[in-house]
Design a protein around this motif. Structure first.
Motif, PDB file in Angstrom:
ATOM      1  N   ASN A   1       3.890   2.243   5.637  1.00 27.80           N
ATOM      2  CA  ASN A   1       2.411   1.845   5.803  1.00 27.80           C
ATOM      3  C   ASN A   1       1.875   3.393   5.683  1.00 27.80           C
ATOM      4  OD1 ASN A   1       2.521  -0.833   5.983  1.00 27.80           O
ATOM      5  ND2 ASN A   1       2.880  -0.728   8.190  1.00 27.80           N
TER       6      ASN A   1
ATOM      7  N   ARG B   1       1.646   4.095   2.005  1.00 23.92           N
ATOM      8  CA  ARG B   1       0.417   2.874   1.400  1.00 23.92           C
ATOM      9  C   ARG B   1      -0.951   3.306   1.727  1.00 23.92           C
ATOM     10  NH1 ARG B   1       1.283  -2.757   3.532  1.00 23.92           N
ATOM     11  NH2 ARG B   1      -0.239  -2.921   2.033  1.00 23.92           N
ATOM     12  N   TRP B   2      -1.231   4.040   2.898  1.00 26.47           N
ATOM     13  CA  TRP B   2      -2.507   4.496   3.500  1.00 26.47           C
ATOM     14  C   TRP B   2      -2.699   5.956   2.520  1.00 26.47           C
ATOM     15  CZ3 TRP B   2      -6.041   1.833   5.360  1.00 26.47           C
ATOM     16  CH2 TRP B   2      -5.773   1.122   6.465  1.00 26.47           C
TER      17      TRP B   2
ATOM     18  N   TYR C   1      -5.910   6.712   0.015  1.00 28.26           N
ATOM     19  CA  TYR C   1      -6.945   7.633   0.275  1.00 28.26           C
ATOM     20  C   TYR C   1      -6.883   8.684  -0.691  1.00 28.26           C
ATOM     21  CZ  TYR C   1      -8.750   6.274   4.971  1.00 28.26           C
ATOM     22  OH  TYR C   1      -9.328   5.398   5.815  1.00 28.26           O
TER      23      TYR C   1
ATOM     24  N   VAL D   1      -3.610  11.712   7.460  1.00 28.05           N
ATOM     25  CA  VAL D   1      -3.270  10.146   7.224  1.00 28.05           C
ATOM     26  C   VAL D   1      -2.789   9.768   8.317  1.00 28.05           C
ATOM     27  CG1 VAL D   1      -1.819   8.730   5.722  1.00 28.05           C
ATOM     28  CG2 VAL D   1      -3.180  10.504   4.641  1.00 28.05           C
TER      29      VAL D   1
ATOM     30  N   CYS E   1      -5.240   7.038  10.330  1.00 31.99           N
ATOM     31  CA  CYS E   1      -4.760   5.654  10.027  1.00 31.99           C
ATOM     32  C   CYS E   1      -4.127   5.278  11.033  1.00 31.99           C
ATOM     33  CB  CYS E   1      -3.832   5.613   8.723  1.00 31.99           C
ATOM     34  SG  CYS E   1      -4.669   6.059   7.259  1.00 31.99           S
TER      35      CYS E   1
ATOM     36  N   VAL F   1      -0.830   4.375  12.224  1.00 35.42           N
ATOM     37  CA  VAL F   1      -0.091   3.259  11.756  1.00 35.42           C
ATOM     38  C   VAL F   1       0.738   2.436  13.124  1.00 35.42           C
ATOM     39  CG1 VAL F   1       2.152   2.991  10.730  1.00 35.42           C
ATOM     40  CG2 VAL F   1       0.686   4.744   9.765  1.00 35.42           C
TER      41      VAL F   1
ATOM     42  N   LEU G   1     -11.066  -0.538   3.939  1.00 32.37           N
ATOM     43  CA  LEU G   1     -10.735   0.340   4.662  1.00 32.37           C
ATOM     44  C   LEU G   1     -10.173  -0.467   6.343  1.00 32.37           C
ATOM     45  CD1 LEU G   1     -12.368   3.607   3.814  1.00 32.37           C
ATOM     46  CD2 LEU G   1     -10.406   2.493   3.019  1.00 32.37           C
TER      47      LEU G   1
ATOM     48  N   PRO H   1      -7.835  -2.305   8.577  1.00 30.07           N
ATOM     49  CA  PRO H   1      -6.660  -2.443   8.727  1.00 30.07           C
ATOM     50  C   PRO H   1      -6.132  -4.031   8.850  1.00 30.07           C
ATOM     51  CG  PRO H   1      -7.024  -1.243  10.630  1.00 30.07           C
ATOM     52  CD  PRO H   1      -8.336  -1.541   9.664  1.00 30.07           C
TER      53      PRO H   1
ATOM     54  N   GLN I   1      -1.495  -1.696   8.967  1.00 28.42           N
ATOM     55  CA  GLN I   1      -1.181  -1.654   7.632  1.00 28.42           C
ATOM     56  C   GLN I   1      -2.444  -2.054   6.693  1.00 28.42           C
ATOM     57  OE1 GLN I   1       1.148  -4.789   5.691  1.00 28.42           O
ATOM     58  NE2 GLN I   1       1.418  -5.582   7.642  1.00 28.42           N
ATOM     59  N   PRO I   2      -2.827  -1.320   5.567  1.00 24.57           N
ATOM     60  CA  PRO I   2      -3.812  -1.743   4.729  1.00 24.57           C
ATOM     61  C   PRO I   2      -3.743  -2.957   4.183  1.00 24.57           C
ATOM     62  CG  PRO I   2      -2.625  -0.271   3.803  1.00 24.57           C
ATOM     63  CD  PRO I   2      -1.572  -0.373   4.908  1.00 24.57           C
TER      64      PRO I   2
END
Length: 508
Positions: free
Chosen positions: A322, A325-326, A330, A373, A377, A379, A486, A488, A495-496
């Motif tokens: 994840n 992926r983020w 970005y 990130v 984000c 996670v 954006l 989640p 996760q996106p």
């Protein structure tokens, strides 16, 4: 003379009377359950304050949407340490860097247990590695895992070459899309999981291994389901297991399927084992089981091996996958940031060789981007639930032994005391005025204390090598007209939402 057979018996009761008696008993039983639940929901003396809860279900429904955001907002009302009622389960929430450090570091042993929640008991019987109680079982399994990571992974210089090799499989697979839109989720998941597979099984799985892919998919689904409203309801009212519907039932079915598959993998990779000459984690676990034969206090068993293998795979896969992926999302969203990353890669590495770990110290902007990130984000926003191993006293509050504790790591990364404009994605916050990378104290994506992530070093290696190898070869951009979300997807990890991306070969 009236026949005695026609006289009414004193024991004859009508159906209406029977129904009335049974109904009264049922009402009394439900009333007793209701009173018992209300008693369970009473805050212990000296317990932290918290938001008003509803009868029976407490604050469960408040966690249905973005629980990490809800908890941060409540901390602004009740303070950095407050309580929630999760259907009779008294829970303490820690918010902000200072409160979390005070508990997890200064009182590390006290806040190192796991709560005996019905869901954990059902899934792993409080065994294995991640969900084991704080005691001998956890010590044995963590020591074995740490030693295995060193011996078969990060402690070996050749392991970096294995990660770099997987990175090449990864970018070659991306290249097959020829710059056309594709969803990177499954490709990233397979590539990242293979790094843990090298430690656990001693080899990687090909990207077209559908059986292994299916296992990872339902594992990932369970990470999402374990933080659903149904999971919270099951913890509060485990009797709902009798209901044939609900997401908790899917979670249990998934677990049975995964454990069956893991057992087959363990049996497969145990073949040809030479005692005391381990090739991977499974061999090392077998050695420990054999050495502890006759030790009634040992926690090593085939069942706990299955649990710990599964936990290592999903913990090593879900979070790093994840994060990558983020990062991809970005980079496509901020082309100027991506351009700076690629310029640094070009200067330090060039195009004639793949990036290596020795390049990290000379790539401060890449480090800053990856750290931002992870901060932005979040996670794993709430970490993994903890529990107090004994009575604790924190800032004047009394927290009884066995209390469930939630560490809101999201609140740390958006704590305005430590971050200026935390709602803005800005890698520059990790750089000084000369452009050098700066470590920030309030950066806890891998948590703190006794239960901090044991795979942190491996995760950092993977993030750097996958990220730089990918951006050395490709420019990432969204398909024409596509606007990414954006927001989640909620679960134990953030996760996106699924997105398509174009990886266009760079002209070098």
């Amino acid at each position: 003379m009236v026949s005695s057979s026609r006289l009414p018996s004193p024991w004859t009761v009508s159906y209406g009377q029977t129904f009335l008696v049974l109904g009264s008993l049922l009402i009394c039983f439900l009333l007793l359950l209701f009173i018992r639940q209300l008693v369970k929901q009473r805050r212990p003396r000296g317990f932290p304050p918290g938001p008003t809860s509803l009868p029976i279900i407490g604050n469960i429904w408040s966690l249905a949407s973005e629980p990490h955001v809800y908890m941060k907002n409540q901390s602004e009302i009740h303070g950095p340490i407050f309580s929630l009622d999760l259907g009779g389960i008294s829970t303490v929430v820690l918010n902000g860097y200072d409160a979390i450090k005070e508990c997890l570091v200064h009182q590390g042993d006290v806040f190192a247990d796991r709560p005996s929640l019905p869901l954990f008991q059902k899934m792993t019987k409080m065994g294995g590695l991640l969900n084991s109680r704080y005691g001998r079982g956890w010590i044995e399994h963590r020591k074995l895992a740490v030693n295995s990571f060193r011996y078969f992974g990060t402690g070996q210089k050749t392991f970096e070459n294995k990660i770099s090799e997987e990175c090449m499989f990864f970018v070659d697979a991306i290249d097959e899309h020829k710059g056309k839109p594709f969803n990177p989720k499954h490709l990233v998941t397979n590539a990242v999981s293979n790094i843990t597979n090298l430690i656990v099984f001693g080899e990687r799985f090909t990207y077209d291994d559908t059986d292994f892919q299916h296992m990872i998919e339902i594992f990932s689904e369970n990470v999402e389901l374990a933080a659903s409203g149904w999971a919270f309801l099951y913890n509060a009212f485990p009797w709902i297991e009798i209901l044939p519907f609900g997401k908790h039932q899917r979670l249990f079915r998934n677990a049975v399927e995964v454990y069956d598959f893991l057992l087959k993998l363990i049996q497969r990779f145990s073949q040809g084992r030479m005692p005391q000459s381990p090739r991977h984690y499974i061999d090392a676990y077998h050695d420990e089981m054999e050495q502890s034969t006759g030790d009634l206090g040992s926690s090593y068993s085939l069942e706990n091996m299955i649990f710990s293998v599964g936990e290592l795979i999903i913990a090593g896969t879900e979070t790093t996958t994840n994060a990558i992926r983020w990062a991809m999302l970005y980079m496509a969203l901020y082309p100027s940031v991506q351009d700076k990353v690629q310029r640094e890669i070009d200067v330090v590495v060039g195009s004639c060789r793949p990036p290596g770990l020795e390049d990290r110290l000379r790539m401060p902007y890449v480090e800053a981007v990856l750290h931002e990130v992870l901060r932005f984000c979040n996670v794993v926003p709430l970490g993994i639930f903890r529990a107090t191993s004994e009575n604790a006293l924190v800032r004047g509050y009394t927290i009884p032994r066995g209390t469930t504790v939630i560490t809101n790591l999201y609140s740390v990364h958006f704590d305005e005391k430590h971050w200026s404009n935390p709602d803005i994605f800005s890698p520059e916050r990790f750089l000084d005025s000369q452009g050098n990378f700066v470590r920030r104290e309030a950066f806890l994506p891998f948590s703190l204390g006794r239960r901090h992530c044991l795979g942190e070093q491996l995760a950092r290696m993977e993030l750097f090598l996958f990220f730089t190898t990918m951006l050395q070869r490709f420019c990432l951009q969204f398909p024409a007209g596509f606007v990414p979300s954006l927001t989640p997807k909620l679960g134990m990890t953030l996760q996106p939402l699924p997105y398509n991306i174009c990886a266009v070969r760079r002209q070098q």
